[in-house]
Design an enzyme around this catalytic site. Structure first.
Site, mmCIF file in Angstrom:
data_model
loop_
_atom_site.group_PDB
_atom_site.id
_atom_site.type_symbol
_atom_site.label_atom_id
_atom_site.label_comp_id
_atom_site.label_asym_id
_atom_site.label_seq_id
_atom_site.Cartn_x
_atom_site.Cartn_y
_atom_site.Cartn_z
ATOM 1 N N TYR A 21 0.815 -1.215 0.000
ATOM 2 C CA TYR A 21 0.000 0.000 0.000
ATOM 3 C C TYR A 21 0.849 1.266 0.000
ATOM 4 O O TYR A 21 0.644 2.158 0.822
ATOM 5 C CB TYR A 21 -0.959 0.003 1.194
ATOM 6 C CG TYR A 21 -1.960 -1.116 1.110
ATOM 7 C CD1 TYR A 21 -3.109 -0.958 0.341
ATOM 8 C CD2 TYR A 21 -1.740 -2.318 1.744
ATOM 9 C CE1 TYR A 21 -4.014 -1.993 0.217
ATOM 10 C CE2 TYR A 21 -2.640 -3.369 1.624
ATOM 11 C CZ TYR A 21 -3.781 -3.198 0.863
ATOM 12 O OH TYR A 21 -4.661 -4.216 0.747
ATOM 13 N N TYR A 148 -12.155 -7.560 6.399
ATOM 14 C CA TYR A 148 -11.008 -7.565 5.480
ATOM 15 C C TYR A 148 -10.686 -9.010 5.140
ATOM 16 O O TYR A 148 -10.516 -9.836 6.047
ATOM 17 C CB TYR A 148 -9.780 -6.894 6.091
ATOM 18 C CG TYR A 148 -8.563 -7.052 5.202
ATOM 19 C CD1 TYR A 148 -8.402 -6.243 4.075
ATOM 20 C CD2 TYR A 148 -7.618 -8.045 5.444
ATOM 21 C CE1 TYR A 148 -7.331 -6.425 3.221
ATOM 22 C CE2 TYR A 148 -6.538 -8.227 4.590
ATOM 23 C CZ TYR A 148 -6.404 -7.416 3.481
ATOM 24 O OH TYR A 148 -5.339 -7.610 2.636
ATOM 25 N N LYS A 277 -1.364 -16.702 7.875
ATOM 26 C CA LYS A 277 -0.511 -15.876 8.747
ATOM 27 C C LYS A 277 0.320 -16.684 9.760
ATOM 28 O O LYS A 277 1.433 -17.070 9.433
ATOM 29 C CB LYS A 277 -1.356 -14.801 9.414
ATOM 30 C CG LYS A 277 -1.804 -13.747 8.379
ATOM 31 C CD LYS A 277 -2.261 -12.441 8.969
ATOM 32 C CE LYS A 277 -2.239 -11.311 7.956
ATOM 33 N NZ LYS A 277 -3.515 -10.930 7.388
HETATM 34 C C1 LIG Z 1 -4.049 -11.003 6.048
HETATM 35 C C2 LIG Z 1 -5.420 -11.483 5.834
HETATM 36 C C3 LIG Z 1 -5.823 -12.024 4.600
HETATM 37 C C4 LIG Z 1 -4.911 -12.086 3.403
HETATM 38 O O1 LIG Z 1 -3.798 -12.906 3.602
HETATM 39 P P1 LIG Z 1 -2.500 -12.727 2.681
HETATM 40 O O2 LIG Z 1 -1.581 -13.815 3.121
HETATM 41 O O3 LIG Z 1 -1.973 -11.345 2.962
HETATM 42 O O4 LIG Z 1 -2.940 -12.867 1.265
HETATM 43 C C5 LIG Z 1 -7.119 -12.487 4.485
HETATM 44 N N1 LIG Z 1 -7.977 -12.439 5.523
HETATM 45 C C6 LIG Z 1 -7.618 -11.940 6.723
HETATM 46 C C7 LIG Z 1 -8.607 -11.937 7.847
HETATM 47 C C8 LIG Z 1 -6.337 -11.424 6.914
HETATM 48 O O5 LIG Z 1 -6.004 -10.888 8.096
#
Ligand SMILES: *Cc1c(COP(=O)(O)O)cnc(C)c1O
Length: 427
Positions: A21, A148, A277
């Site tokens: 970003y 998100y 993550k």
């Molecule tokens: C970070 C995140 C994503 C996207 O994951 P990436 O590995 O960055 O593509 C999707 N959903 C949630 C809730 C997230 O926190």
């Protein structure tokens, strides 16, 4: 090529590398990391406490010996092979762990290479399953404002259209159905009931075109660090069952203990679960989608007969090996105690900020602490102030927040709280 000096690294970065970003023509400042260990990062030559866990992922901190050796040992065997027609022990071992630590009905696993891809796969599963059930007209997702779910196009379509980071794409994205943001975590029964009534009405109105529901359970992350009551998840489960929708929980951020539960899915069982993550303890990019036999059968009954997805790096052995090691490490330690202790320290340390100028809210859930300001944070000023106090923070919008590695001890947490205070006054 010869190695560059630190200032040359930064100069090349500024001229050529995009960061998340950011603008390439007006690049925001970046800092050089030269080391990482435990809950600390070496930034610009100084060791500071990491409040971000590299965006929720480094739950065990950095350079953990168990994770380092899992990676090295697998690299000595093989680093990657295709997953089409082949399998390997790291993928199977990870699959075994994921099936055993998530709710019983979730036992079919798709290994994806990033969180966003896993959400794409989850949405594809939902649509294919509805086709398999003979309902191809059910193509829209129901979700809530403030969410998100990643940066690719289908993920953007279920991310908050206004407050989220993807407002400019409205019109180009699949048109999803958005309900109100869930009430606050300390909402009373009346607030929850009126939210539930709104969601029930919305679902009833759109039922013939809805395929599923997707939310981040218990805590909306990048959409505003918003914890909400578990009762809302029960409402969503009810709505899904009433209208034949599949319930998708995106636990990419909340998974692996961050909220105080290993998974929110322990409280209410979804039909599809996305993990990412912290899955590899922050070592490598990997995500997983788990679903039920019933959904797997629905997908197989669709016209293609198969799940139409298969990334090149699916089931990457290095990532799978380190993910299994990370899960073993988490479950063999006292993670509930650690997360609880971090939460208490953040809650008591941040409480005085409630009366600081410009602060409108302080909230904590699990090992997450959030300070909300009455204005958008000056990210550069806040970051510099936190670094000067020995802490790495990355505020966004009107929020200064922390979710440190679970290995952060009392001293590190005290520094972290002081760093958040410095960021709040500077930002
Ligand atoms: C970070 C995140 C994503 C996207 O994951 P990436 O590995 O960055 O593509 C999707 N959903 C949630 C809730 C997230 O926190």
């Amino acid at each position: 090529m010869t190695a560059l000096l630190d200032q040359d690294l930064l100069a090349f970065d500024r001229a050529h590398l995009w960061h998340p970003y950011t603008s390439m023509t007006e690049p925001a400042p970046v800092h050089l990391v030269t080391g990482a260990r435990g809950c600390e990062l070496e930034i610009d030559g100084t060791w500071v406490v990491d409040a971000m866990s590299s965006w929720w992922s480094a739950i065990h901190g950095y350079r953990h010996p168990a994770l380092d050796s899992a990676l090295v040992e697998q690299a000595a065997r093989f680093s990657h092979v295709m997953f089409g027609g082949l399998t390997h022990e790291p993928a199977v071992e990870l699959g075994r762990r994921l099936v055993s630590i998530t709710p019983e009905p979730l036992k079919r696993v798709f290994l994806a290479d990033s969180g966003s891809v896993s959400v794409e796969v989850a949405l594809k599963m939902v649509l294919q399953c509805q086709r398999g059930r003979g309902r191809p007209e059910r193509t829209r997702m129901l979700t809530v404002l403030g969410g998100y779910h990643g940066d690719t196009f289908d993920c953007m379509s279920v991310t908050d259209p206004v407050g989220g980071m993807h407002a400019m794409w409205a019109g180009l994205l699949p048109d999803q159905v958005f309900g109100p943001r869930p009430p606050a975590h300390d909402a009373d029964a009346a607030d929850i009931a009126s939210w539930a009534a709104a969601l029930h009405a919305l679902a009833a109105r759109h039922a013939p075109e809805l395929a599923g529901i997707v939310v981040e359970p218990l805590l909306q992350g990048a959409g505003g660090m918003w914890p909400y009551p578990v009762a809302c998840l029960r409402v969503l489960r009810e709505i899904a069952d009433e209208h034949g929708l599949l319930l998708v929980f995106d636990e990419i951020a909340t998974g692996f203990g961050r909220t105080g539960h290993l998974f929110a899915s322990e409280l209410v069982t979804p039909d599809v679960l996305c993990l990412g993550k912290a899955l590899t303890g922050g070592y490598l990019t990997l995500a997983a989608v788990l679903t039920t036999d019933e959904v797997a059968r629905g997908i197989s009954a669709s016209e293609s007969g198969v799940l139409m997805h298969g990334p090149t790096f699916m089931g990457n052995p290095l990532a799978c090996a380190v993910a299994s090691a990370s899960i073993d490490l988490l479950l063999s330690g006292d993670w509930t105690g650690r997360v609880g202790a971090i939460g208490e320290r953040l809650a008591s340390g941040l409480a005085p900020l409630r009366s600081a100028p410009g602060v409108v809210d302080v909230r904590t859930i699990g090992a997450v602490g959030v300070v909300k300001l009455d204005h958008d944070v000056d990210v550069v000023a806040a970051t510099e102030a936190a670094l000067a106090a020995g802490v790495w923070l990355r505020p966004f919008r009107d929020l200064v927040y922390a979710m440190p590695p679970y290995v952060a001890g009392a001293d590190a947490l005290d520094r972290l709280v002081a760093g958040m205070g410095a960021a709040v006054s500077a930002g």
